[in-house]
Structures are given as structure tokens and as C-alpha cells.
Design a protein around this motif. Structure first.
Motif, PDB file in Angstrom:
ATOM      1  N   ALA A  34     102.508 123.355  28.853  1.00  0.00           N
ATOM      2  CA  ALA A  34     101.520 123.127  30.093  1.00  0.00           C
ATOM      3  C   ALA A  34     101.195 122.696  30.366  1.00  0.00           C
ATOM      4  O   ALA A  34     100.309 122.765  31.645  1.00  0.00           O
ATOM      5  CB  ALA A  34     101.449 124.968  29.911  1.00  0.00           C
ATOM      6  N   ALA A  35     100.081 122.229  29.589  1.00  0.00           N
ATOM      7  CA  ALA A  35      99.115 121.821  29.743  1.00  0.00           C
ATOM      8  C   ALA A  35      99.402 120.208  30.307  1.00  0.00           C
ATOM      9  O   ALA A  35      98.287 119.823  30.488  1.00  0.00           O
ATOM     10  CB  ALA A  35      98.348 121.522  28.677  1.00  0.00           C
ATOM     11  N   SER A  36     100.043 119.771  29.805  1.00  0.00           N
ATOM     12  CA  SER A  36     100.896 118.664  30.575  1.00  0.00           C
ATOM     13  C   SER A  36     100.978 118.047  32.349  1.00  0.00           C
ATOM     14  O   SER A  36     101.608 118.529  32.708  1.00  0.00           O
ATOM     15  CB  SER A  36     102.095 117.975  30.053  1.00  0.00           C
ATOM     16  N   THR A  37      99.502 117.837  32.607  1.00  0.00           N
ATOM     17  CA  THR A  37      99.260 117.653  34.570  1.00  0.00           C
ATOM     18  C   THR A  37      99.568 116.472  34.708  1.00  0.00           C
ATOM     19  O   THR A  37      98.421 115.124  34.357  1.00  0.00           O
ATOM     20  CB  THR A  37      98.619 118.090  34.814  1.00  0.00           C
ATOM     21  N   VAL A  38     100.452 115.700  35.603  1.00  0.00           N
ATOM     22  CA  VAL A  38     100.410 114.964  36.621  1.00  0.00           C
ATOM     23  C   VAL A  38     100.130 114.330  37.958  1.00  0.00           C
ATOM     24  O   VAL A  38     100.416 115.412  38.990  1.00  0.00           O
ATOM     25  CB  VAL A  38     102.091 113.583  35.534  1.00  0.00           C
ATOM     26  N   LEU A  39      99.681 113.544  37.809  1.00  0.00           N
ATOM     27  CA  LEU A  39      98.537 113.052  39.198  1.00  0.00           C
ATOM     28  C   LEU A  39      99.760 112.066  39.919  1.00  0.00           C
ATOM     29  O   LEU A  39      99.415 111.001  39.787  1.00  0.00           O
ATOM     30  CB  LEU A  39      97.601 113.322  39.802  1.00  0.00           C
ATOM     31  N   VAL A  40     100.402 112.252  41.192  1.00  0.00           N
ATOM     32  CA  VAL A  40     101.239 111.258  41.633  1.00  0.00           C
ATOM     33  C   VAL A  40     100.704 110.787  43.218  1.00  0.00           C
ATOM     34  O   VAL A  40      99.875 111.308  43.646  1.00  0.00           O
ATOM     35  CB  VAL A  40     102.746 112.068  42.051  1.00  0.00           C
ATOM     36  N   VAL A  41      99.924 109.640  43.042  1.00  0.00           N
ATOM     37  CA  VAL A  41      99.722 109.240  44.229  1.00  0.00           C
ATOM     38  C   VAL A  41     100.108 107.981  44.943  1.00  0.00           C
ATOM     39  O   VAL A  41     100.040 106.488  44.265  1.00  0.00           O
ATOM     40  CB  VAL A  41      97.875 108.697  43.935  1.00  0.00           C
ATOM     41  N   ASP A  42     100.824 108.123  45.917  1.00  0.00           N
ATOM     42  CA  ASP A  42     101.737 107.229  46.839  1.00  0.00           C
ATOM     43  C   ASP A  42     102.090 107.730  48.299  1.00  0.00           C
ATOM     44  O   ASP A  42     101.498 108.614  48.502  1.00  0.00           O
ATOM     45  CB  ASP A  42     102.859 107.440  46.197  1.00  0.00           C
ATOM     46  N   ASP A  43     101.367 106.497  48.952  1.00  0.00           N
ATOM     47  CA  ASP A  43     101.578 106.912  49.626  1.00  0.00           C
ATOM     48  C   ASP A  43     103.015 107.043  51.055  1.00  0.00           C
ATOM     49  O   ASP A  43     103.273 107.788  52.057  1.00  0.00           O
ATOM     50  CB  ASP A  43     100.891 105.335  51.067  1.00  0.00           C
ATOM     51  N   ASP A  44     103.809 106.898  50.462  1.00  0.00           N
ATOM     52  CA  ASP A  44     105.662 106.592  50.619  1.00  0.00           C
ATOM     53  C   ASP A  44     105.615 107.849  50.553  1.00  0.00           C
ATOM     54  O   ASP A  44     106.180 108.572  48.606  1.00  0.00           O
ATOM     55  CB  ASP A  44     106.172 105.854  49.739  1.00  0.00           C
ATOM     56  N   ALA A  45     106.008 109.117  51.336  1.00  0.00           N
ATOM     57  CA  ALA A  45     106.372 110.408  51.046  1.00  0.00           C
ATOM     58  C   ALA A  45     107.796 110.810  50.106  1.00  0.00           C
ATOM     59  O   ALA A  45     107.660 111.928  49.195  1.00  0.00           O
ATOM     60  CB  ALA A  45     106.449 111.545  52.311  1.00  0.00           C
ATOM     61  N   SER A  46     109.197 110.022  50.253  1.00  0.00           N
ATOM     62  CA  SER A  46     109.928 110.136  49.410  1.00  0.00           C
ATOM     63  C   SER A  46     110.143 109.617  48.002  1.00  0.00           C
ATOM     64  O   SER A  46     110.333 110.661  47.519  1.00  0.00           O
ATOM     65  CB  SER A  46     110.831 109.006  50.224  1.00  0.00           C
ATOM     66  N   ILE A  47     109.181 108.955  47.713  1.00  0.00           N
ATOM     67  CA  ILE A  47     108.987 108.722  46.462  1.00  0.00           C
ATOM     68  C   ILE A  47     107.787 109.581  45.675  1.00  0.00           C
ATOM     69  O   ILE A  47     108.606 109.927  44.468  1.00  0.00           O
ATOM     70  CB  ILE A  47     107.957 106.842  46.364  1.00  0.00           C
ATOM     71  N   ARG A  48     107.139 109.857  46.096  1.00  0.00           N
ATOM     72  CA  ARG A  48     106.216 110.785  46.004  1.00  0.00           C
ATOM     73  C   ARG A  48     106.709 111.935  45.472  1.00  0.00           C
ATOM     74  O   ARG A  48     106.309 112.373  44.349  1.00  0.00           O
ATOM     75  CB  ARG A  48     104.741 110.734  46.519  1.00  0.00           C
ATOM     76  N   ASP A  49     107.494 112.396  46.058  1.00  0.00           N
ATOM     77  CA  ASP A  49     108.557 113.653  46.255  1.00  0.00           C
ATOM     78  C   ASP A  49     108.990 113.466  45.571  1.00  0.00           C
ATOM     79  O   ASP A  49     109.238 114.165  43.988  1.00  0.00           O
ATOM     80  CB  ASP A  49     108.784 113.825  47.344  1.00  0.00           C
ATOM     81  N   ALA A  50     109.402 112.321  45.303  1.00  0.00           N
ATOM     82  CA  ALA A  50     111.232 112.398  44.126  1.00  0.00           C
ATOM     83  C   ALA A  50     110.334 112.174  42.494  1.00  0.00           C
ATOM     84  O   ALA A  50     110.854 112.104  42.119  1.00  0.00           O
ATOM     85  CB  ALA A  50     111.837 110.763  44.814  1.00  0.00           C
ATOM     86  N   ILE A  51     109.571 111.093  42.446  1.00  0.00           N
ATOM     87  CA  ILE A  51     108.898 111.334  41.326  1.00  0.00           C
ATOM     88  C   ILE A  51     108.370 113.080  40.642  1.00  0.00           C
ATOM     89  O   ILE A  51     108.917 113.760  39.655  1.00  0.00           O
ATOM     90  CB  ILE A  51     107.412 110.664  41.513  1.00  0.00           C
ATOM     91  N   ALA A  52     107.478 113.362  41.704  1.00  0.00           N
ATOM     92  CA  ALA A  52     107.088 114.986  41.415  1.00  0.00           C
ATOM     93  C   ALA A  52     108.122 115.659  41.117  1.00  0.00           C
ATOM     94  O   ALA A  52     108.068 116.285  40.037  1.00  0.00           O
ATOM     95  CB  ALA A  52     106.461 114.979  42.786  1.00  0.00           C
ATOM     96  N   VAL A  96     103.027 118.993  38.236  1.00  0.00           N
ATOM     97  CA  VAL A  96     102.850 117.636  38.664  1.00  0.00           C
ATOM     98  C   VAL A  96     102.090 118.276  40.139  1.00  0.00           C
ATOM     99  O   VAL A  96     102.134 118.853  40.584  1.00  0.00           O
ATOM    100  CB  VAL A  96     104.331 117.333  39.592  1.00  0.00           C
ATOM    101  N   ARG A  97     101.256 117.288  40.394  1.00  0.00           N
ATOM    102  CA  ARG A  97     100.494 116.972  42.063  1.00  0.00           C
ATOM    103  C   ARG A  97     100.497 115.682  42.375  1.00  0.00           C
ATOM    104  O   ARG A  97     100.652 114.967  42.072  1.00  0.00           O
ATOM    105  CB  ARG A  97      99.050 117.870  42.096  1.00  0.00           C
ATOM    106  N   THR A  98     100.595 116.047  43.838  1.00  0.00           N
ATOM    107  CA  THR A  98     100.139 114.638  44.527  1.00  0.00           C
ATOM    108  C   THR A  98      99.348 114.660  45.921  1.00  0.00           C
ATOM    109  O   THR A  98      98.190 115.372  45.916  1.00  0.00           O
ATOM    110  CB  THR A  98     101.457 114.943  45.345  1.00  0.00           C
ATOM    111  N   ALA A  99      99.332 113.058  46.009  1.00  0.00           N
ATOM    112  CA  ALA A  99      98.219 112.873  46.967  1.00  0.00           C
ATOM    113  C   ALA A  99      98.667 111.674  47.498  1.00  0.00           C
ATOM    114  O   ALA A  99      99.093 110.842  47.009  1.00  0.00           O
ATOM    115  CB  ALA A  99      96.975 112.164  46.055  1.00  0.00           C
TER     116      ALA A  99
END
Length: 238
Positions: free
Chosen positions: A7-25, A35-38
Motif C-alpha cells: 500500500a505504501a508503493s505510490t507512483v506519480l505518472v507525469v505525461d501530457d498525453d492523457a491516453s498514455i498517462r491513463d493507460a500507465i495509471a 497511482v497519481r497522475t499529472a
């Protein structure tokens, strides 16, 4: 499928392409990561101010401040950064690593490879460096006293290292899991050679590998083709 992250493993995905960002998340979330995104650098910094992350997946090509500039500013905090880029040139990978990225993945990529890179980085210490203690450090059964320049293999035998070999191994154990370019290794391991050229590092790594292999067949130093080297084992204070 059982979750593969805590539960402590948090990942922040930073990508301007929403499709890639959401797919990774979605993919990392399905494997147990929080997972959080930006979409850009400013949003990334707001997210980090609100709560830290264990790992940052960061795209290079973004409008406004690009990923390289952001990576350079975030790297001193010690959070592992995995760079993503559509640029496949070796020079681009080297630049990303030299501004502070821990690893580099070229788009398009296989999701399973992304997962493997994330797992590997999250197994490493969160800090940028493993600070040696008075008791030294251990890795894969080995023990190294950086201050006294003493190396003991898994069977307890003490191995003799030259000044250059010790400087190189000390540079590796201080930054386990990170891809280190040849230029970075030349800067960190001053005792290797007075000549600053790639071949000096390659020869030094080859000699160190042979010495380590005499006592342990497990590969400890991985070659990252065209870029540099990575120290594979987890390193812990002794």
C-alpha cells in the motif's frame, strides 16, 4: 492476480498525453500500486507538495517545462525517477540519466517492461545515495568497508582491490540500481585513471568484474549498452 506492491508503493505518472498517462495509471494500479497522475511540471510539483511519491514516471517531451528540466530540479530529493521518451538516440538517454533519472524507457514500450523497471526501482533505497556507515555496507553476501578499503566475499575471504577498483566499487554501491554513465563514473571514481575517456571506464569495470567473479559467479554489474553501467544488488548498511 494478487497485488505485487504494498500500500505504501505510490507512483506519480507525469505525461501530457492523457491516453498514455491513463493507460500507465490503470496498468500499474491493476498490479497493486497507488497511482497519481499529472499532465505537466506545475501539476507534478503540486502533487508532490501535497504528498510524496515513492517513484516518479516522467515524460521528457512536455509543453512548458520539459521533463529534463523538471528531472534536474527533482533529482536532489532522492526519489527514483523513470524517464519516458519517444527519442531513441543514445545521447538523449545519456542526457536524461545525467540530469538525475534513475532509469530510461523508450516509447513505445511493452507494459510488462515498464512494470519490471518500476519493481526494480522500488526495491532500491529511496535516497539517491546509500551512505556508508562505520560497519560498512553489504550486497549479495559481500561486505565492503569503504573507509578502510576492505572487501570480503560471501565466503568471508578478503579480496585485495587496487585504488581504482575500490573507487569504482564505492561509486557503484553508493548508487545501487541507477544507470551510471561513463562520464559520471569517471567523475565519481577519480582513482581509475588520469585519462578521461570511455575506454578507461570499460577496462576498469572489466577488471573489477573479473575480480568479483573469482568469488561469486552472480553478475553484479550490468552493462547498459551505449550508455554505461548499473550495479544490480540491493545495498544495505552493515
Amino acid at each position: 492476480m494478487e497485488p505485487e506492491a504494498t500500500a505504501a508503493s505510490t507512483v506519480l505518472v507525469v505525461d501530457d498525453d492523457a491516453s498514455i498517462r491513463d493507460a500507465i495509471a490503470e496498468f500499474l494500479g491493476a498490479h497493486g500500486y497507488a497511482v497519481r497522475t499529472a499532465p505537466n511540471a506545475a501539476s507534478c510539483e503540486r502533487q508532490l507538495q501535497a504528498a510524496p511519491s515513492d517513484l516518479i514516471v516522467l515524460d521528457v517531451m512536455m509543453p512548458g517545462e520539459d521533463g529534463l528540466s523538471l528531472c534536474r530540479r527533482l533529482a536532489p530529493a532522492g526519489t527514483p525517477i523513470l524517464m519516458l521518451s519517444a527519442l531513441d538516440d543514445v545521447t538523449d538517454r545519456i542526457v536524461g540519466l545525467e540530469v538525475g533519472a534513475w532509469d530510461y524507457l523508450t516509447k513505445p514500450f511493452e507494459p510488462r517492461e515498464l512494470l519490471a523497471r518500476v519493481r526494480a526501482l522500488l526495491r532500491r533505497p529511496a535516497a539517491d545515495r546509500v551512505e556508508p556507515t562505520r560497519g560498512g555496507v553489504t550486497f549479495a553476501g559481500w561486505w565492503l568497508d569503504v573507509e578502510q578499503r576492505r572487501l570480503r566475499d560471501p565466503s568471508g575471504r578478503v579480496l585485495a582491490l587496487t585504488e581504482g577498483e575500490h573507487a569504482l566499487l564505492a561509486a557503484f554501491v553508493a548508487r545501487p540500481g541507477r544507470v551510471l554513465t561513463r562520464d559520471v563514473l569517471l567523475d565519481l571514481a577519480r582513482g581509475i585513471d588520469a585519462a578521461s575517456y570511455d575506454r578507461a571506464i570499460d577496462i576498469a569495470v572489466s577488471r573489477l568484474r573479473r575480480k568479483l567473479a573469482e568469488a561469486d559467479a552472480a553478475p553484479l554489474i550490468e552493462t547498459v549498452r551505449g550508455v554505461g553501467y548499473r550495479f544490480v544488488p540491493t545495498v544495505r548498511p552493515a
